[in-house]
Design an enzyme around this catalytic site. Structure first.
Site, PDB file in Angstrom:
ATOM      1  N   GLU A 249       0.812  -1.220   0.000  1.00 37.54           N
ATOM      2  CA  GLU A 249       0.000   0.000   0.000  1.00 37.54           C
ATOM      3  C   GLU A 249       0.847   1.272   0.000  1.00 37.54           C
ATOM      4  OE1 GLU A 249      -2.806  -0.285   3.228  1.00 37.54           O
ATOM      5  OE2 GLU A 249      -3.852  -1.974   2.337  1.00 37.54           O
TER       6      GLU A 249
ATOM      7  N   GLU B  34      -5.777  -8.121   0.144  1.00 38.88           N
ATOM      8  CA  GLU B  34      -6.336  -7.820   1.466  1.00 38.88           C
ATOM      9  C   GLU B  34      -7.802  -7.459   1.310  1.00 38.88           C
ATOM     10  OE1 GLU B  34      -4.541  -4.818   3.994  1.00 38.88           O
ATOM     11  OE2 GLU B  34      -2.544  -5.628   3.629  1.00 38.88           O
TER      12      GLU B  34
HETATM   13  O1  IFM Z   1      -4.142  -3.278   9.082  1.00 39.88           O
HETATM   14  C1  IFM Z   1      -4.081  -2.696   7.813  1.00 39.88           C
HETATM   15  C2  IFM Z   1      -2.935  -3.258   7.031  1.00 39.88           C
HETATM   16  O2  IFM Z   1      -1.725  -3.082   7.684  1.00 39.88           O
HETATM   17  C3  IFM Z   1      -2.837  -2.614   5.677  1.00 39.88           C
HETATM   18  N1  IFM Z   1      -4.115  -2.602   4.987  1.00 39.88           N
HETATM   19  C4  IFM Z   1      -5.264  -2.190   5.716  1.00 39.88           C
HETATM   20  C5  IFM Z   1      -5.368  -2.924   7.038  1.00 39.88           C
HETATM   21  C6  IFM Z   1      -6.604  -2.474   7.809  1.00 39.88           C
HETATM   22  O3  IFM Z   1      -6.542  -1.113   8.065  1.00 39.88           O
END
Ligand code: IFM
Length: 442
Positions: free
Chosen positions: A167, A351
């Protein structure tokens, strides 16, 4: 109920994810300080001033945690390496204990039949590099490539896949412009430079990994479905600016070798001289592309300097963090990515998950998180619709295996399929864990 494995194409991969600083317990094992330690130690930055010093103590409890991943029937485990655990100063002397830890971890995954899906950098920049300007300093991208080569040489023969940066929008914009994550800056010049150097670090790391003979390399970016808050041309323009910064900046550079015009209109004056010459490096060919998806955003114009927009609340049901639950947005983004940017490149949802107001389970009882099951079910159905429409989607990774350190939210926001009692560190699978186990059998 979650759609069963049999509802997806043969070979579709199911996984769950964590990241180093969020679970390991950074105080153990000789790791160097990171900018998250100092950010958390500064009043007002993190709920309860919590840090990752102990977190879930995964550093010592990893065999139990990998048993949980395998026990649910997942194919793949997405994890990350902490740069400061391996190189406490960010460069120079290696902490052998740190490298050995990741070595054992990868072997532990393989012993359980799990595919190790490695992310090199999930935000815990070594503090020694933060002292030198962090990602706003171009040299950090070069040192990141050295870290990538080191990890590639040690783990590259056994990992299933590698992505350099998790990210980059969060590591760049959220952290240097919005000030919500470490290093907590609110500075457009630092943000522009950090974003460019994160993109460059990605490209240089891909080159270093390929040179080390490592394959199956990708990228992991986060995306939000973006709506203008109303029908006005001003709201449409504001939404386009958010879309450019959030969804198109990194994906455009990595996949097409260009930054979007609607982002450059504000960022270009602050980018480092000669940034255009880095684009070919940033756009190094990839083997897959990962999309992290949680929510949608409604954007209204706002007074003040560029980018001149603000988020406004929407009508959909929300998670415990107030994020709207919008599974159609995942489908729309997958279709858009495949159509405009990634073409035949395999996509993976790297994710997806929700923070829910989970109660502490009674002794011996499963925690009933029906809202989390419904969230994953709706997003898996969105994946199925995208696949039916021709998107080459190859996998889905649930965030997260464990309740963990949710950055500026501290330990209050729980995303896990497995409950963690942060006093006793006991792990208790939730109903969502059992739902995945059932779905993955079928
Ligand atoms: O916990 C985070 C993760 O580290 C990166 N993506 C989003 C998740 C939830 O906020």
């Amino acid at each position: 109920m979650l759609p069963p494995r049999s509802a997806f194409p043969p070979g579709f991969l199911f996984g769950t994810a964590t990241s180093a600083y969020q679970i390991e317990g950074h105080a153990a094992g000789g790791a160097g300080a990171t900018h998250w330690d100092t950010f958390a130690a500064t009043p007002g930055n993190v709920a309860g001033a919590a840090d990752g010093a102990r977190a879930c103590d995964h550093y010592h409890r990893w065999p139990e945690d990998l048993d949980l991943v395998a026990g649910a029937g997942f194919d793949l485990y997405r994890f990350s390496t902490s740069w400061a655990r391996v190189l406490p100063e960010g460069r120079g002397a290696v902490n052998p204990e740190g490298l050995d830890f990741y070595d054992r971890l990868v072997d532990g995954m393989l012993a359980r039949g799990l595919k190790p899906a490695l992310t090199l950098y999930h935000w815990e920049l070594p503090a020694a590099l933060a002292d030198l300007g962090g990602w706003a300093n171009r040299d950090v991208a070069l040192w990141f490539a050295e870290f990538a080569a080191l990890i590639g040489q040690r783990l590259g023969d056994r990992v299933y896949s590698v992505a350099p940066v998790n990210e980059p929008w969060c590591a760049g914009w959220l952290s240097h412009f919005l000030g919500a994550h470490a290093p907590g800056l609110r500075d457009i010049r630092a943000a522009a430079r950090a974003m460019h150097h994160l993109a460059l670090g990605h490209g240089l790391a891909i080159g270093a990994l390929r040179a080390a003979g490592v394959g199956n390399l990708g990228a992991v970016c986060n995306f939000e479905q973006v709506f203008p808050a109303d029908a006005s041309p001003e709201a449409a323009a504001a939404a386009a600016r958010h879309d450019a910064i959030m969804n198109r900046f990194f994906a455009g550079a990595m996949l097409q070798g260009r930054y979007p015009a609607a982002a450059l209109e504000g960022l270009a004056p602050h980018l480092p001289r000669g940034w255009q010459e880095d684009l070919a490096t940033i756009a190094a060919p990839l083997d897959w592309f990962g999309i992290n998806y949680y929510t949608c955003k409604r954007i209204a114009p706002a007074a003040g300097p560029w980018p001149g927009y603000a988020e406004v609340p929407g009508p959909l049901p929300k998670t415990a963090l107030g994020w709207e639950i919008a599974p159609e947005g995942l489908e729309a983004l997958l279709l858009w990515l495949a159509r405009e940017l990634t073409g035949p490149l395999p996509l993976i949802v790297t994710e997806n998950g929700m923070a829910a107001p989970d109660a502490t389970p009674a002794p011996g009882q499963a925690l009933t998180d029906a809202d989390r099951i419904a969230y994953h079910a709706a997003h898996l159905e969105a994946c199925r619709r995208a696949i039916a429409a021709g998107v080459p989607l190859a996998g889905y990774v649930a965030w997260s295996l464990l309740d963990n350190y949710e950055w500026a939210e501290g330990y209050a926001a729980r995303f896990g399929l497995v409950h963690v009692d942060f006093e006793s560190l006991q792990r208790t699978p939730k109903a969502s864990y059992a739902a995945f186990r059932q779905a993955l059998e079928g």
